[in-house]
Design an enzyme around this catalytic site. Sequence first.
Site, PDB file in Angstrom:
ATOM      1  N   ASP A   1       0.860  -1.184   0.000  1.00 44.04           N
ATOM      2  CA  ASP A   1       0.000   0.000   0.000  1.00 44.04           C
ATOM      3  C   ASP A   1       0.898   1.236   0.000  1.00 44.04           C
ATOM      4  O   ASP A   1       1.682   1.442   0.932  1.00 44.04           O
ATOM      5  CB  ASP A   1      -0.901  -0.017   1.238  1.00 44.04           C
ATOM      6  CG  ASP A   1      -2.058   0.958   1.131  1.00 44.04           C
ATOM      7  OD1 ASP A   1      -2.130   1.686   0.128  1.00 44.04           O
ATOM      8  OD2 ASP A   1      -2.896   0.979   2.051  1.00 44.04           O
TER       9      ASP A   1
ATOM     10  N   ASP B   1      -2.665   2.513  -6.135  1.00 39.43           N
ATOM     11  CA  ASP B   1      -1.707   2.607  -5.035  1.00 39.43           C
ATOM     12  C   ASP B   1      -1.628   1.360  -4.172  1.00 39.43           C
ATOM     13  O   ASP B   1      -0.987   1.382  -3.120  1.00 39.43           O
ATOM     14  CB  ASP B   1      -2.048   3.811  -4.153  1.00 39.43           C
ATOM     15  CG  ASP B   1      -3.457   3.738  -3.578  1.00 39.43           C
ATOM     16  OD1 ASP B   1      -4.253   2.896  -4.051  1.00 39.43           O
ATOM     17  OD2 ASP B   1      -3.761   4.517  -2.658  1.00 39.43           O
ATOM     18  N   GLU B   2      -2.258   0.258  -4.569  1.00 42.12           N
ATOM     19  CA  GLU B   2      -2.142  -0.950  -3.756  1.00 42.12           C
ATOM     20  C   GLU B   2      -2.335  -2.205  -4.590  1.00 42.12           C
ATOM     21  O   GLU B   2      -2.978  -2.193  -5.635  1.00 42.12           O
ATOM     22  CB  GLU B   2      -3.129  -0.941  -2.586  1.00 42.12           C
ATOM     23  CG  GLU B   2      -4.579  -1.004  -2.967  1.00 42.12           C
ATOM     24  CD  GLU B   2      -5.489  -1.146  -1.752  1.00 42.12           C
ATOM     25  OE1 GLU B   2      -5.221  -2.026  -0.908  1.00 42.12           O
ATOM     26  OE2 GLU B   2      -6.461  -0.376  -1.660  1.00 42.12           O
TER      27      GLU B   2
END
Length: 360
Positions: A10, A104-105
Site C-alpha cells: 500500500d 496505489d495498492e
Amino acid sequence: MDERKIIHIDMDAFYASVEQRDNPQYRGKPVVVGRPEGRGVIAAASYEARRYGIRSAMPSLRARQLCPELIFIPGRMEIYKEVSARIHRIFHEFTDLVEPIAYDEAFLDVTRNKAGIALGVDVARAIKRRIREEVSLVASAGVSYNKFLAKVASDYRKPDGLCTIHPDRAEAFIARLPIEAFWGVGRVTGRRMHELGIHTGADLRACSQDFLTERFGKAGLHYYEFARGIDRRPVEPSRIRKSVGCEETFARDLTTLEEMTEALYGLSARLNRRLDRTGFRGHTLTLKIKYANFRQQTRSRSLKDELGASSDIFPLGETLLRESGAAGHPVRLLGLSLSTPAADNPAEPHEVYRQLELDF
C-alpha cells in the site's frame, strides 16, 4: 503444499506523496489533492494533513475548517498512472501473481518468487527498497499466509511500515483487532456490530456462523472465517470487469427535475463513451443519488437484453430518476453505472480485463 506467502503493498498517501515528491515546497506541510471549492471532495491527504483529522472523501469545506493553512493541489491522474505503472513493473520483477486493487495498492503471491527469496518478509523488504530508490516514494507492506491478514498487516505500522503475521501468532493478533479493521466492515456495519456487542476480533470469534449469516447474509460467512484467520481467496492477476460507471458532484445542489434530467443526459453520454472504450455490456442499470445531507439512494433496473455502447441508456436512467422521488430535494451528486455482465452467466463467453484498466 507450501504455506502461501502473500504480500499486500500500500503506497503511503499516494497522490499527495507524488505531489510532495515533485514539489519540494510542499514537503512537511499539510497537503491534499482535491478542489478547494465549496463542493469539492478530498481525493488524498498527506500525513501532515491527516494529523488534523483530514481524510480522503471528506468535503473540502470541512477539511479547510480543520486546517485553515491546508494546501490544495489539483489532481494529475496521468502522472499518478505513470508512477503506478512503474511500481507495478517492480512487482512483476518478483512475481507474475500480482493482483492490482487500485493505482496505489496490490496483492502479490510470492510463495514461489522469481528472486528465489525464501522469506516473504525479505521479498517485501526488497520491494519497498526498490520503490524508494527508483520512484522516491514510501510504501507500507504486510506479509502473511492469506490476503485478509496481509491487508491488516500493511495497515498496522503506517507509514513506511513492514509487518508480518505468522500463522502461529494469527489467532492472538486477530483477537486484539478492533472490528473496524476487518475487511468489509465499514461505518454502517461497524455500528451494527457494536449494537450486537461485537467490538473486537475476539468478540467476533465468539459468534456462531448461523448468528453472523442471519444478520449479515453472505458477508457473515466471511466475518466468521476471518475471525479464525481463514481466507481462501487466491491472488488473481486478472479480473472480470463487473461494472462500468461514472458520477458527478455538482457545484450547486440540483433541485428541479429539469436540472437533474439535464445532468443525467450528460452522465449518460459519458457512460456510453466508457462502454464504447471498454466494450462492456451488462443487464443492470443503476442510478445513484446523493443528497445535500449526504444521504444516499440507489435505484436499479435489470433487463433481459444486454445494454452496451449502442444502447440508449438515457431513457432508462430518466425512468429511474422519476421513480426515485428526488425532484424537489437538493441533490449534490448523480451517478450511473452498468453491471451484471454476460460473464456472470457461465453459458456466455466473457472477456477478461486487467484491473489496472478500470476507471478510478
